[in-house]
Scaffold this motif. Structure first.
Motif, PDB file in Angstrom:
ATOM      1  N   ILE A  39      -0.536   7.129   6.029  1.00 16.16           N
ATOM      2  CA  ILE A  39       0.220   6.442   4.981  1.00 16.16           C
ATOM      3  C   ILE A  39       1.040   7.437   4.165  1.00 16.16           C
ATOM      4  O   ILE A  39       2.019   7.060   3.510  1.00 16.16           O
ATOM      5  CB  ILE A  39      -0.740   5.621   4.075  1.00 16.16           C
ATOM      6  N   CYS A  88       2.113  -0.173   9.640  1.00 14.11           N
ATOM      7  CA  CYS A  88       1.109  -0.386   8.590  1.00 14.11           C
ATOM      8  C   CYS A  88       0.902  -1.887   8.343  1.00 14.11           C
ATOM      9  O   CYS A  88       1.826  -2.596   7.967  1.00 14.11           O
ATOM     10  CB  CYS A  88       1.547   0.298   7.298  1.00 14.11           C
ATOM     11  N   ILE A  89      -0.323  -2.357   8.540  1.00 11.97           N
ATOM     12  CA  ILE A  89      -0.604  -3.780   8.329  1.00 11.97           C
ATOM     13  C   ILE A  89      -1.107  -4.046   6.902  1.00 11.97           C
ATOM     14  O   ILE A  89      -1.562  -5.147   6.595  1.00 11.97           O
ATOM     15  CB  ILE A  89      -1.626  -4.321   9.359  1.00 11.97           C
ATOM     16  N   THR A  90      -1.057  -3.036   6.060  1.00  9.15           N
ATOM     17  CA  THR A  90      -1.524  -3.117   4.653  1.00  9.15           C
ATOM     18  C   THR A  90      -2.943  -3.685   4.542  1.00  9.15           C
ATOM     19  O   THR A  90      -3.190  -4.589   3.753  1.00  9.15           O
ATOM     20  CB  THR A  90      -0.539  -3.916   3.759  1.00  9.15           C
ATOM     21  N   CYS A  91      -3.837  -3.118   5.335  1.00  9.77           N
ATOM     22  CA  CYS A  91      -5.242  -3.539   5.240  1.00  9.77           C
ATOM     23  C   CYS A  91      -5.937  -2.851   4.080  1.00  9.77           C
ATOM     24  O   CYS A  91      -7.057  -3.230   3.720  1.00  9.77           O
ATOM     25  CB  CYS A  91      -5.969  -3.235   6.537  1.00  9.77           C
ATOM     26  N   ALA A  92      -5.300  -1.803   3.533  1.00  8.39           N
ATOM     27  CA  ALA A  92      -5.784  -1.105   2.328  1.00  8.39           C
ATOM     28  C   ALA A  92      -7.077  -0.316   2.543  1.00  8.39           C
ATOM     29  O   ALA A  92      -7.675   0.142   1.572  1.00  8.39           O
ATOM     30  CB  ALA A  92      -5.944  -2.075   1.157  1.00  8.39           C
ATOM     31  N   LEU A  93      -7.497  -0.118   3.798  1.00 12.80           N
ATOM     32  CA  LEU A  93      -8.711   0.673   4.022  1.00 12.80           C
ATOM     33  C   LEU A  93      -8.490   2.129   3.637  1.00 12.80           C
ATOM     34  O   LEU A  93      -9.429   2.830   3.233  1.00 12.80           O
ATOM     35  CB  LEU A  93      -9.150   0.566   5.486  1.00 12.80           C
ATOM     36  N   CYS A  94      -7.233   2.588   3.741  1.00 11.23           N
ATOM     37  CA  CYS A  94      -6.947   3.977   3.325  1.00 11.23           C
ATOM     38  C   CYS A  94      -7.129   4.118   1.809  1.00 11.23           C
ATOM     39  O   CYS A  94      -7.459   5.211   1.317  1.00 11.23           O
ATOM     40  CB  CYS A  94      -5.549   4.399   3.761  1.00 11.23           C
ATOM     41  N   ILE A 103      -2.350   5.533  11.733  1.00  9.29           N
ATOM     42  CA  ILE A 103      -1.171   6.169  11.134  1.00  9.29           C
ATOM     43  C   ILE A 103      -1.543   6.886   9.834  1.00  9.29           C
ATOM     44  O   ILE A 103      -2.647   6.733   9.331  1.00  9.29           O
ATOM     45  CB  ILE A 103      -0.049   5.144  10.856  1.00  9.29           C
ATOM     46  N   CYS A 137      -7.865   4.524   9.353  1.00  2.46           N
ATOM     47  CA  CYS A 137      -6.778   3.561   9.596  1.00  2.46           C
ATOM     48  C   CYS A 137      -6.915   2.907  10.975  1.00  2.46           C
ATOM     49  O   CYS A 137      -6.909   3.597  11.994  1.00  2.46           O
ATOM     50  CB  CYS A 137      -5.422   4.267   9.477  1.00  2.46           C
ATOM     51  N   PRO A 138      -7.004   1.579  11.041  1.00  3.60           N
ATOM     52  CA  PRO A 138      -7.133   0.929  12.352  1.00  3.60           C
ATOM     53  C   PRO A 138      -5.852   1.019  13.178  1.00  3.60           C
ATOM     54  O   PRO A 138      -5.886   0.773  14.387  1.00  3.60           O
ATOM     55  CB  PRO A 138      -7.438  -0.535  11.987  1.00  3.60           C
ATOM     56  N   MET A 139      -4.737   1.397  12.516  1.00  7.16           N
ATOM     57  CA  MET A 139      -3.483   1.548  13.250  1.00  7.16           C
ATOM     58  C   MET A 139      -3.264   3.011  13.642  1.00  7.16           C
ATOM     59  O   MET A 139      -2.285   3.334  14.331  1.00  7.16           O
ATOM     60  CB  MET A 139      -2.299   1.068  12.402  1.00  7.16           C
ATOM     61  N   VAL A 192       0.856  -1.198   0.000  1.00  6.03           N
ATOM     62  CA  VAL A 192       0.000   0.000   0.000  1.00  6.03           C
ATOM     63  C   VAL A 192       0.892   1.248   0.000  1.00  6.03           C
ATOM     64  O   VAL A 192       1.763   1.394   0.863  1.00  6.03           O
ATOM     65  CB  VAL A 192      -0.930  -0.012   1.233  1.00  6.03           C
TER      66      VAL A 192
HETATM   67  S1  SF4 Z   1      -2.974   0.094   4.783  1.00  7.98           S
HETATM   68 FE1  SF4 Z   1      -4.259  -0.009   6.619  1.00  7.98          FE
HETATM   69  S2  SF4 Z   1      -2.775   0.093   8.280  1.00  7.98           S
HETATM   70 FE2  SF4 Z   1      -1.707   0.814   6.467  1.00  7.98          FE
HETATM   71  S3  SF4 Z   1      -1.952   2.988   6.501  1.00  7.98           S
HETATM   72 FE3  SF4 Z   1      -3.605   2.181   5.227  1.00  7.98          FE
HETATM   73  S4  SF4 Z   1      -5.311   1.946   6.632  1.00  7.98           S
HETATM   74 FE4  SF4 Z   1      -3.485   2.187   7.887  1.00  7.98          FE
END
Ligand code: SF4
Ligand code: SF4
Length: 522
Positions: free
Chosen positions: A293, A301-307, A291, A287-289, A250
């Motif tokens: 991006i 970053c856990i790369t959940c891709a919600l951003c 942070i 972002c669940p973390m 991501v």
């Molecule tokens: S990929 Fe997920 S954890 Fe990484 S910055 Fe985006 S929302 Fe946050």
């Protein structure tokens, strides 16, 4: 004389870990209230949650007919009898190499996934991610979305707040109990254990396991959340060594987003360069973390891709191309950055857009074909080879086995009638859940015969034995032969076990006799 000497030079240096520079190893948790988001990756995460939780909770309840002598549970770790049942496969302790093979496959699989799509495991399938997602969904259901949660958190402790807090934590604890409860069913017949648990007749260890897993699920999923990924899990550190410049991850495409501006129209009218990022912070809010991006690749970053979903929504509403935040490789990112800066080090939006405001054709768009490269092919071939080897061994595996150990001291005994007797410890393994009748015979030992300790010295050419289902039968076997019929002091022969249903197991062993007597009778 000392007074005449110049003062020694003082170096302008400071220890890297001086109290002034030292960073704390642990930062106190700041509350994160992730905003709900919808989009392609969010839907994919819901799907992954559904699939993984269903597998976890349902698997112990899948029945598998193994007849009258074995549990009818498809997946069962039977610690008491040291067996692992997995649908049609039954693994015995001495076959632990299957489990080792599966662990190696899991390791190589993780290498393969990480080198292609970065921390996809962390973002979509890790239990911590899945359960935190579930706990967040409960929190949103009770407390509302981000703004309502912030408001409630700051509000004084009223009766409404107390009811919401009690409701949320009760559901979290219930999820914890169900998580621990599901785990114990992998170790015993699930329906039987469930009724024992409900009637308080289950073993103490079952209740202890449920209690421990309830506590860890509640604490990790509800209270610690992103702290587990940042401080407790080693994977974020390890993954750095697995990514390369062709791995998809991501990425905030700052070659397109910068200079960011909240008031783009005004800036453009003033002739200032403006990128696509409108600095709305939607990507940070979801972002669940917790942070940003846009600060680049980060360990958190856990790369959940919600951003990506959040930013795509913003870009769509503004009429811009989606993908300001996207899955991209470092290689493609660097090429686009070079294009946007022209080597000046400063991003110039005019270099990547046409006069009509469209992105220029020279921009390198990452696609999923980049996953096929020598490194990923090597991982895939290694992974497949181990899988195929294990399947082949499984297909060729015979559920009837025999192991034989020859007596060491004495290796032989000469009987009164001049014949020689060798003793063996034989183990016959019936690796099926059904009883079996087998015949033990000898091959390749001229004039050879056998007896058991209770045969009173009466030897025979074959011995019939009944094997219990799923058991090892230890057997003390005496083999007799006339040394005059043997060619040498050491004769290689076979102990053969044949079942009535046609299975055969063979052990190659030695028969030993005194040096001088061979061939006398010939
Ligand atoms: S990929 Fe997920 S954890 Fe990484 S910055 Fe985006 S929302 Fe946050
Ligand atoms: S969501 Fe997109 S536009 Fe908004 S701040 Fe993040 S990167 Fe910029």
């Amino acid at each position: 004389m000392l007074a005449d000497q110049p003062a020694p030079e003082r170096f302008d240096v400071e220890p890297v870990n001086s109290p002034k520079q030292r960073q704390p190893l642990y930062a106190a948790r700041k509350k994160i209230f992730p905003r709900a988001v919808s989009g392609y990756f969010r839907r994919f995460k819901w799907l992954m949650m559904l699939v993984t939780l269903t597998i976890y909770y349902v698997t112990p309840w899948i029945r598998w007919d193994r007849g009258a002598y074995a549990p009818d549970q498809a997946v069962l770790i039977d610690l008491e009898h040291r067996r692992f049942f997995f649908f049609f496969i039954e693994i015995w302790p001495q076959e632990f190499y299957y489990v080792a093979g599966m662990l190696v496959m899991a390791g190589i699989g993780l290498f393969l996934v990480t080198s292609t799509v970065g921390r996809a495991w962390c973002g979509y399938a890790c239990p911590q991610t899945v359960w935190v997602d579930l706990f967040l969904a409960v929190e949103r259901f009770i407390d509302g979305d981000r703004n309502a949660q912030i408001k409630l958190d700051a509000a004084p402790f009223t009766a409404t707040k107390a009811v919401k807090r009690i409701g949320k934590h009760t559901i979290w604890l219930a999820i914890g109990v169900l998580t621990g409860g599901a785990w114990i069913f992998y170790f015993a017949d699930a329906p039987t254990l469930l009724s024992e648990v409900l009637t308080l007749q289950a073993p103490l260890v079952a209740y202890l396991t449920i209690a421990i897993l309830t506590a860890t699920t509640y604490t990790f999923g509800g209270l610690l959340r992103e702290q587990v990924c940042t401080y407790m899990c080693p994977w974020p550190r390890i993954q750095g060594a697995m990514l390369d410049e062709h791995s998809l991850t991501v990425t905030y495409n700052d070659w397109r987003g910068e200079p960011r501006n909240r008031h783009a129209k005004k800036a453009i009218s003033e002739g200032k360069p403006v990128g696509d990022c409108v600095d709305c912070n939607a990507c940070v809010a979801v972002c669940p973390m917790g942070i940003d991006i846009r600060d680049g690749q980060q360990l958190e970053c856990i790369t959940c891709a919600l951003c990506i979903d959040a930013c795509d929504d913003v870009m769509t509403r503004l009429g811009h191309d989606r993908g300001l935040i996207s899955y991209a490789t470092l290689n493609d990112y660097n090429q686009n950055m070079e294009l946007a800066t022209g080597g000046t080090g400063t991003i110039q939006p005019g270099r990547i857009r046409t006069a009509a405001g469209k992105l220029v054709d020279k921009i390198k768009h990452t696609d999923f074909r980049s996953v096929v490269r020598p490194r990923t092919i090597v991982y895939f071939v290694g992974w497949s080879a181990i899988g195929l080897a294990m399947l082949t061994v499984l297909a060729l595996r015979t559920p009837l086995q025999v192991n034989v150990l020859h007596d060491r001291n004495p290796v032989f005994v000469t009987l009164k009638d001049g014949s020689v007797r060798n003793g063996y410890d034989v183990k016959i393994l019936n690796m099926t859940p059904n009883p079996r009748i087998v015949a033990v015979t000898l091959e390749g030992l001229p004039g050879g015969s056998m007896s058991l300790p209770d045969s009173r010295g009466k030897a025979s050419q074959a011995i019939a034995i009944e094997l219990e289902p799923d058991k090892v039968l230890p057997l003390r076997l005496y083999v007799h032969a006339d040394p005059g019929e043997l060619d040498s002091a050491k004769t290689r022969f076979q102990i053969k076990v044949t079942s009535v249903d046609g299975l055969t197991a063979i052990a190659d062993v030695n028969f030993e006799a005194p040096e001088t007597q061979q061939g006398k009778a010939k």
